[in-house]
Design an enzyme around this catalytic site. Sequence first.
Site, PDB file in Angstrom:
ATOM      1  CG  HIS A  55      -8.640  -2.917  -9.927  1.00 23.51           C
ATOM      2  ND1 HIS A  55      -8.247  -1.961 -10.870  1.00 23.51           N
ATOM      3  CD2 HIS A  55      -7.706  -2.858  -8.948  1.00 23.51           C
ATOM      4  CE1 HIS A  55      -7.139  -1.367 -10.467  1.00 23.51           C
ATOM      5  NE2 HIS A  55      -6.793  -1.892  -9.294  1.00 23.51           N
TER       6      HIS A  55
ATOM      7  CG  HIS B 274      -6.907  -3.861 -14.133  1.00 21.15           C
ATOM      8  ND1 HIS B 274      -8.164  -3.527 -13.685  1.00 21.15           N
ATOM      9  CD2 HIS B 274      -6.978  -5.162 -14.519  1.00 21.15           C
ATOM     10  CE1 HIS B 274      -8.958  -4.575 -13.805  1.00 21.15           C
ATOM     11  NE2 HIS B 274      -8.258  -5.587 -14.316  1.00 21.15           N
TER      12      HIS B 274
ATOM     13  CB  CYS C 212     -11.485  -1.480 -14.561  1.00 20.10           C
ATOM     14  SG  CYS C 212     -11.114  -1.870 -12.832  1.00 20.10           S
TER      15      CYS C 212
ATOM     16  CG  ASN D 121     -14.329 -11.169  -1.037  1.00 21.12           C
ATOM     17  OD1 ASN D 121     -14.070 -11.913  -0.099  1.00 21.12           O
ATOM     18  ND2 ASN D 121     -15.148 -10.140  -0.918  1.00 21.12           N
TER      19      ASN D 121
ATOM     20  CG  HIS E 112     -11.105  -5.161  -4.091  1.00 21.92           C
ATOM     21  ND1 HIS E 112     -11.415  -5.704  -5.318  1.00 21.92           N
ATOM     22  CD2 HIS E 112     -12.091  -5.556  -3.255  1.00 21.92           C
ATOM     23  CE1 HIS E 112     -12.535  -6.395  -5.224  1.00 21.92           C
ATOM     24  NE2 HIS E 112     -12.959  -6.329  -3.969  1.00 21.92           N
TER      25      HIS E 112
ATOM     26  CG  HIS F 245     -13.002  -5.967   1.363  1.00 27.34           C
ATOM     27  ND1 HIS F 245     -14.165  -5.270   1.157  1.00 27.34           N
ATOM     28  CD2 HIS F 245     -12.872  -6.802   0.297  1.00 27.34           C
ATOM     29  CE1 HIS F 245     -14.728  -5.673   0.019  1.00 27.34           C
ATOM     30  NE2 HIS F 245     -13.956  -6.600  -0.520  1.00 27.34           N
TER      31      HIS F 245
HETATM   32  P1  5GP Z   1     -15.845  -7.436  -3.621  1.00 31.44           P
HETATM   33  O1  5GP Z   1     -17.255  -7.914  -3.418  1.00 31.44           O
HETATM   34  O2  5GP Z   1     -15.454  -7.447  -5.079  1.00 31.44           O
HETATM   35  O3  5GP Z   1     -14.837  -8.119  -2.751  1.00 31.44           O
HETATM   36  O4  5GP Z   1     -15.802  -5.930  -3.109  1.00 31.44           O
HETATM   37  C1  5GP Z   1     -16.171  -4.855  -3.891  1.00 31.44           C
HETATM   38  C2  5GP Z   1     -16.504  -3.740  -2.957  1.00 31.44           C
HETATM   39  O5  5GP Z   1     -16.554  -2.543  -3.703  1.00 31.44           O
HETATM   40  C3  5GP Z   1     -17.856  -3.890  -2.245  1.00 31.44           C
HETATM   41  O6  5GP Z   1     -17.656  -3.936  -0.843  1.00 31.44           O
HETATM   42  C4  5GP Z   1     -18.632  -2.650  -2.690  1.00 31.44           C
HETATM   43  O7  5GP Z   1     -19.414  -2.087  -1.652  1.00 31.44           O
HETATM   44  C5  5GP Z   1     -17.545  -1.720  -3.144  1.00 31.44           C
HETATM   45  N1  5GP Z   1     -17.950  -0.792  -4.186  1.00 31.44           N
HETATM   46  C6  5GP Z   1     -18.677  -1.081  -5.309  1.00 31.44           C
HETATM   47  N2  5GP Z   1     -18.848   0.010  -6.059  1.00 31.44           N
HETATM   48  C7  5GP Z   1     -18.207   1.017  -5.404  1.00 31.44           C
HETATM   49  C8  5GP Z   1     -18.017   2.405  -5.710  1.00 31.44           C
HETATM   50  O8  5GP Z   1     -18.471   2.937  -6.726  1.00 31.44           O
HETATM   51  N3  5GP Z   1     -17.312   3.142  -4.810  1.00 31.44           N
HETATM   52  C9  5GP Z   1     -16.806   2.586  -3.666  1.00 31.44           C
HETATM   53  N4  5GP Z   1     -16.129   3.402  -2.839  1.00 31.44           N
HETATM   54  N5  5GP Z   1     -16.945   1.278  -3.364  1.00 31.44           N
HETATM   55  C10 5GP Z   1     -17.637   0.512  -4.223  1.00 31.44           C
HETATM   56 ZN    ZN Z   2      -8.883  -1.793 -12.815  1.00 33.45          ZN
END
Ligand code: 5GP
Ligand code: ZN
Length: 111
Positions: A95, A46, A4, A84, A97, A99
């Site tokens: 995982h 997690h 992850c 999301n 999260h 924003h």
């Molecule tokens: P999701 O699309 O799952 O809601 O958001 C995942 C977020 O993780 C995206 O905005 C993407 O830019 C961010 N992200 C993906 N890989 C990495 C990483 O290796 N480091 C950081 N800091 N952010 C990441």
């Molecule tokens: Zn995780």
Amino acid sequence: MKDCLFCKIIAGEIPCNKVYENDKVFAFRDINPQAPVHVLIVPKTHVDNILQCDGDMAAALTEAVGEVARLEGVDESGFRVISNCGSDGAQSVKHLHVHLLGGVQLTEKMN
Ligand code: 5GP
Ligand code: ZN
């Protein structure tokens, strides 16, 4: 959890720009920011997404949102919080999260 991305970031195995941390929550800058302030706030335990989030975890995440907003100086100007979930929600990292987006006037449109 093995393999992850965010668990590896929390463990320090992959570098990040950390913004805030406590015993339950970790927060770091998104690698592809969508606003001047774009911080990801994640539980240290997690779980895949918000469907697996219990009350204690929700409380910890919510408290961390406030901490990060104050640290980033957007508590008075305002900000947006998004989590999301799943395929239609365009969740790319499995995982949980949150924003936190701010530092600019965001559009009314959310999709
Ligand atoms: P999701 O699309 O799952 O809601 O958001 C995942 C977020 O993780 C995206 O905005 C993407 O830019 C961010 N992200 C993906 N890989 C990495 C990483 O290796 N480091 C950081 N800091 N952010 C990441
Ligand atoms: Zn995780």
